[in-house]
Design a protein around this motif. Structure first.
Motif, PDB file in Angstrom:
ATOM      1  N   THR A 211      44.575  69.642 -95.899  1.00 56.27           N
ATOM      2  CA  THR A 211      45.202  70.419 -96.962  1.00 56.27           C
ATOM      3  C   THR A 211      45.074  71.910 -96.673  1.00 56.27           C
ATOM      4  O   THR A 211      43.965  72.430 -96.529  1.00 56.27           O
ATOM      5  N   ALA A 212      46.194  72.592 -96.585  1.00 59.04           N
ATOM      6  CA  ALA A 212      46.180  74.002 -96.198  1.00 59.04           C
ATOM      7  C   ALA A 212      46.033  74.951 -97.384  1.00 59.04           C
ATOM      8  O   ALA A 212      45.461  76.028 -97.267  1.00 59.04           O
ATOM      9  N   CYS A 213      46.594  74.553 -98.533  1.00 56.86           N
ATOM     10  CA  CYS A 213      46.567  75.439 -99.693  1.00 56.86           C
ATOM     11  C   CYS A 213      46.313  74.610-100.956  1.00 56.86           C
ATOM     12  O   CYS A 213      46.976  73.592-101.171  1.00 56.86           O
TER      13      CYS A 213
ATOM     14  N   ALA B 197      40.756  75.368 -96.236  1.00 55.19           N
ATOM     15  CA  ALA B 197      41.947  75.470 -97.070  1.00 55.19           C
ATOM     16  C   ALA B 197      42.153  76.893 -97.556  1.00 55.19           C
ATOM     17  O   ALA B 197      41.188  77.616 -97.789  1.00 55.19           O
TER      18      ALA B 197
ATOM     19  N   HIS C 184      52.727  73.074-103.616  1.00 61.88           N
ATOM     20  CA  HIS C 184      51.354  73.041-103.107  1.00 61.88           C
ATOM     21  C   HIS C 184      50.515  72.000-103.837  1.00 61.88           C
ATOM     22  O   HIS C 184      50.792  71.630-104.976  1.00 61.88           O
TER      23      HIS C 184
END
Length: 256
Positions: free
Chosen positions: A210-212, A256, A231
């Motif tokens: 999960t990036a954001c 993240a 998101h």
């Protein structure tokens, strides 16, 4: 003995709680209602009368935790201070064990309740009013079935939850701890005894990729932010929980 119990009763009142009709001075942990309702057992106390009378007062609902020692009209001797210190440590250990037991029971009940629920429909009045769609991490259950499943009817500000009740699982450290319940009118409650501090509800599956991650106050806010941005989003479930939830999520997902 009567004077010490009267002092202890006054201490319960001073803590903002309604004392029980009968106070047992047996050194054991006792639960009592702090809001006048028989079904409530959020309050707890321990009272010793041997030696220097001492005890502990608390309320799981409000987070009140308060030690108490009788006023004997003089300073304690070193021996009495040491005895009081040991007793205070024993009472703390007893309270910690009781709280762990309550939390484990609430987590188990949360799992049962989640299994009893059904996928939330897009026509749920609360979701419709908020203009958001349900997700897989939301379920619902009829208020009567909910009361039967958990053994009491949850309330918010003295009003019982009614109609179709949304179930939002709250996790701490990736494990289910309790469930946030939201009825058609937006009244909210959580399972009695469940832990929420540092917990959150996630609208999406969280993993190491999960990036954001968006963190909002409530379920509807998290859903709105998710739909607006795409998101991953979570809800801290109260304004006071935002910082604790953010720290917990940062610890689990440092990239993240």
């Amino acid at each position: 003995m009567r004077e010490a119990i009267d002092q202890f009763r006054d201490a319960i009142r001073s803590a903002g709680l309604i004392p029980p009709d009968t106070i047992e001075a047996d050194g054991r942990l006792h639960r009592f209602s702090t809001n006048g309702k028989r079904s409530d057992d959020g309050g707890f106390y321990v009272l010793h009368l041997d030696g220097i009378p001492a005890g502990f007062i608390g309320d799981y609902r409000t987070g009140v935790h308060q030690r108490w020692r009788a006023d004997i009209g003089r300073e304690l001797t070193p021996e009495e201070q040491e005895a009081h210190r040991k007793r205070a440590a024993e009472m703390k250990a007893q309270r910690t064990a009781d709280e762990a037991k309550r939390r484990a029971a609430a987590a188990s009940k949360a799992a049962e309740l989640w299994m009893a629920g059904t996928p939330s429909g897009e026509n749920h009045p609360y979701l419709v009013r908020k203009g958001v769609k349900p997700v897989e991490t939301l379920r619902e259950i009829a208020a009567d079935a909910l009361a039967h499943a958990i053994g009491y009817r949850p309330q918010a500000s003295g009003e019982p939850l009614a109609g179709r009740v949304l179930l939002a699982p709250v996790k701490i450290g990736g494990k289910l701890s309790t469930i946030e319940m939201i009825d058609e009118a937006g009244r909210k409650s959580a399972l009695s005894g469940g832990a929420k501090a540092g917990g959150y509800w996630a609208a999406d599956l969280l993993d190491g990729n999960t990036a954001c991650i968006l963190i909002g106050e409530g379920v509807a806010t998290a859903l709105s932010a998710r739909e607006a941005t795409g998101h991953v989003s979570v809800a801290a479930l109260s304004a006071g929980q935002l910082e604790a939830a953010a720290k917990a999520i940062r610890k689990r997902f440092p990239a993240a």
